[in-house]
Design an enzyme around this catalytic site. Structure first.
Site, short mmCIF file in Angstrom:
data_model
loop_
_atom_site.label_atom_id
_atom_site.label_comp_id
_atom_site.label_asym_id
_atom_site.label_seq_id
_atom_site.Cartn_x
_atom_site.Cartn_y
_atom_site.Cartn_z
N CYS A 344 26.03 2.72 39.31
CA CYS A 344 26.78 3.95 39.03
C CYS A 344 27.02 4.72 40.32
O CYS A 344 26.14 5.44 40.80
CB CYS A 344 26.01 4.82 38.04
SG CYS A 344 26.87 6.38 37.65
N CYS A 347 26.56 8.59 39.99
CA CYS A 347 25.18 9.08 39.89
C CYS A 347 24.45 8.96 41.22
O CYS A 347 23.81 9.90 41.67
CB CYS A 347 24.42 8.28 38.83
SG CYS A 347 25.12 8.39 37.18
N ASP A 348 24.53 7.78 41.81
CA ASP A 348 23.67 7.47 42.94
C ASP A 348 24.34 7.62 44.30
O ASP A 348 23.65 7.59 45.33
CB ASP A 348 23.14 6.04 42.79
CG ASP A 348 22.35 5.85 41.51
OD1 ASP A 348 21.75 6.84 41.04
OD2 ASP A 348 22.35 4.74 40.95
#
Length: 517
Positions: A344, A347-348
């Site tokens: 992701c 997200c990361d």
């Protein structure tokens, strides 16, 4: 901190407070601490039931931190950092819960949270751009609000970078319990309760055993499953829906711009609407449950076996188990998941600020990931197996014109390289020359498509060599009375709107089967 519109909206929400609440802000004089103090002051000014105290003493060893509590109670919910971005909703819910406004979560899950007897101190590391993190933050906050044995702390990794470095956190959300890593990635309230409640499986199995047989049992809670449940329930027949998590892959999708009649939405928002719509009907929703087998019962019913040992019975079954991210299946990938191997970018990505990363895959998801990451990281190397990129021309043009994106075609990734518990690079083979190359990267974002969630059906239904369930135009599978819909099937074009349509088809097919049999 908050503009006029946000203040007006928040003020309206805070009118739901049933009792006074207190905010305690620990400041250390840093710019972030001043931002948090300003935010807390603006919130306190919106409602007379909110009091604010500022202290220069750290809270649980940290500053800046905001603690939220019912007045005259010790705080159990903490925000280490600035709870804005995706976490602003988490803050609003925490304020309401401290003010005794009831949660909309399933009452059975709330009762389970209240019944936890051991001391649980949750900490979750997040990035404010992570769309999966709020689910975890809101879940542990609710547990803490309901149970005096529990505390919950959100920690913004961008503010507390030293902690992130010391714990070698390379993926968010990272959930810790009593100082030890409990889980990585998206977790629902039911997921977390199952992890910390030793009797969860036994309780769930006992509850399932008491359920009457269904007319239609839908397996899966994504767009196809939700659509199936709605169409079945509208026929007035007994309908159940069971899923590991409601929303499926859509929960992990950020921007959605091709859902007809809605110019733009985001995955979590669409999932919330789907669940809300399903709950408008008499559907028995069973979340955080994994199906491990499907078979014909001796009584002519279909039997669906769960991982906790329970068996549900139904006259018909609709399989809408969806798909998951495809993995590279190369040495080092499993070892370094959440330690540099990610799925992701939204997200990361912020965890790799100023560092070189690689994106595996040249389709739309891969090139979109590269473009998004390019604004955060030092450099992006895109590795595409084929000799051409499969992404839309507009995305390819954008990527090729971005200075810190390098695209390598005909590249087969062969190994993930790591050292001291984290990714340091990858190996790939040039498919034209058969030469091996090494790329030094801190993160690898895998974007190479999807795999159907159908392993438990391998010896039960007809599947393609890719694992897709073979269905006809009515959604029927090779087993009488069993239907399937969405990304797990042979239906072409894995799109949300296509999955919804196939879900409706499968439900109508199941209803027709019930009438005729």
């Amino acid at each position: 901190m908050l503009d006029a519109t946000m203040k007006q909206q928040l003020g309206a929400y805070l009118n739901n407070l049933r009792n006074p609440i207190s905010l305690l802000v620990a400041t250390d004089g840093s710019p972030k601490a001043k931002e948090l103090e300003e935010l807390a002051t603006e919130i306190a000014e919106l409602n007379d039931k909110i009091s604010l105290t500022i202290t220069e003493e750290p809270i649980n060893g940290r500053a800046p931190v905001m603690a939220v509590a019912k007045e005259d109670n010790a705080p159990r919910v903490f925000f280490a950092g600035i709870p804005l971005g995706h976490e602003f909703t988490s803050l609003v819910l925490a304020l309401l819960q401290a003010g005794s406004h009831p949660s909309k979560e399933d009452q059975a899950l709330q009762d389970q949270a209240k019944g936890l007897t051991r001391e649980l101190n949750f900490e979750v590391y997040v990035s404010l751009s992570c769309h999966n993190c709020p689910d975890v933050v809101q879940s542990i906050n609710l547990i803490a609000a309901l149970n005096p044995n529990v505390t919950a702390t959100m920690i913004d990794g961008g503010v507390f970078q030293q902690e992130v470095t010391e714990k070698e956190i390379m993926a968010v959300p990272s959930l810790y319990l009593n100082g030890e890593l409990l889980a990585n990635g998206k977790q629902t309230l039911a997921d977390i309760l199952n992890l910390v409640d030793d009797d969860a499986d036994a309780k769930a199995a006992a509850a399932m055993a008491e359920k009457e047989a269904f007319d239609v049992l839908v397996v899966g809670g994504g767009p196809a499953g939700a659509s199936s449940a709605i169409y079945a329930a509208r026929k007035g027949i007994r309908t159940g829906l069971i899923a590991e998590r409601f929303g499926g892959q859509v929960s992990d999708t950020v921007g959605i711009e091709n859902f007809i009649s809605v110019p733009y939405t985001e995955g979590p928002k669409l999932v919330a609407h789907l669940e809300e719509h399903v709950k408008e009907y008499d559907v028995d929703i069973m979340k955080a449950q994994k199906v491990v087998a499907l078979r014909d019962g001796a009584d002519g019913m279909k039997e669906v076996e769960l991982s906790n040992g329970a068996v549900l019975k139904s006259k018909t079954v609709i399989l809408a188990t969806g798909a998951r991210w495809r993995e590279m299946n190369v040495p080092g990938e499993s070892e370094y998941k959440a330690k540099g191997v990610c799925f992701c970018p939204h997200c990361d990505g912020p965890l790799f600020k100023g560092k070189p990363v690689a994106v595996i895959g040249g389709g739309n998801s891969g090139i979109e990931a590269a473009i998004d990451l390019a604004g955060i990281v030092e450099h992006v190397t895109v590795l595409e197996f084929g000799d051409t990129l499969r992404a839309d021309a507009v995305l390819v043009k954008k990527a090729e014109s971005t200075a810190n994106i390098k695209i390598i075609k005909e590249a087969m990734t062969t190994e993930v390289l790591g050292e001291n518990g984290k990714v340091i690079g990858l190996k790939y083979t040039d498919r034209k020359t058969d030469e091996t190359h090494v790329v030094d990267v801190a993160g690898i974002f895998v974007q190479i498509g999807l795999v159907p969630n159908s392993e438990f059906l391998k010896d039960t239904l007809e599947l393609t060599n890719r694992g897709e369930i073979v269905v006809n135009s009515h959604g029927e599978t090779s087993m009488a009375g069993v239907f399937a819909a969405g990304d797990v099937t042979t239906a072409p074009y894995k799109q949300i709107i296509v999955s919804m349509g196939s879900g409706a088809t499968a439900a109508l097919g199941a209803f027709d089967y019930l009438i005729r049999n």
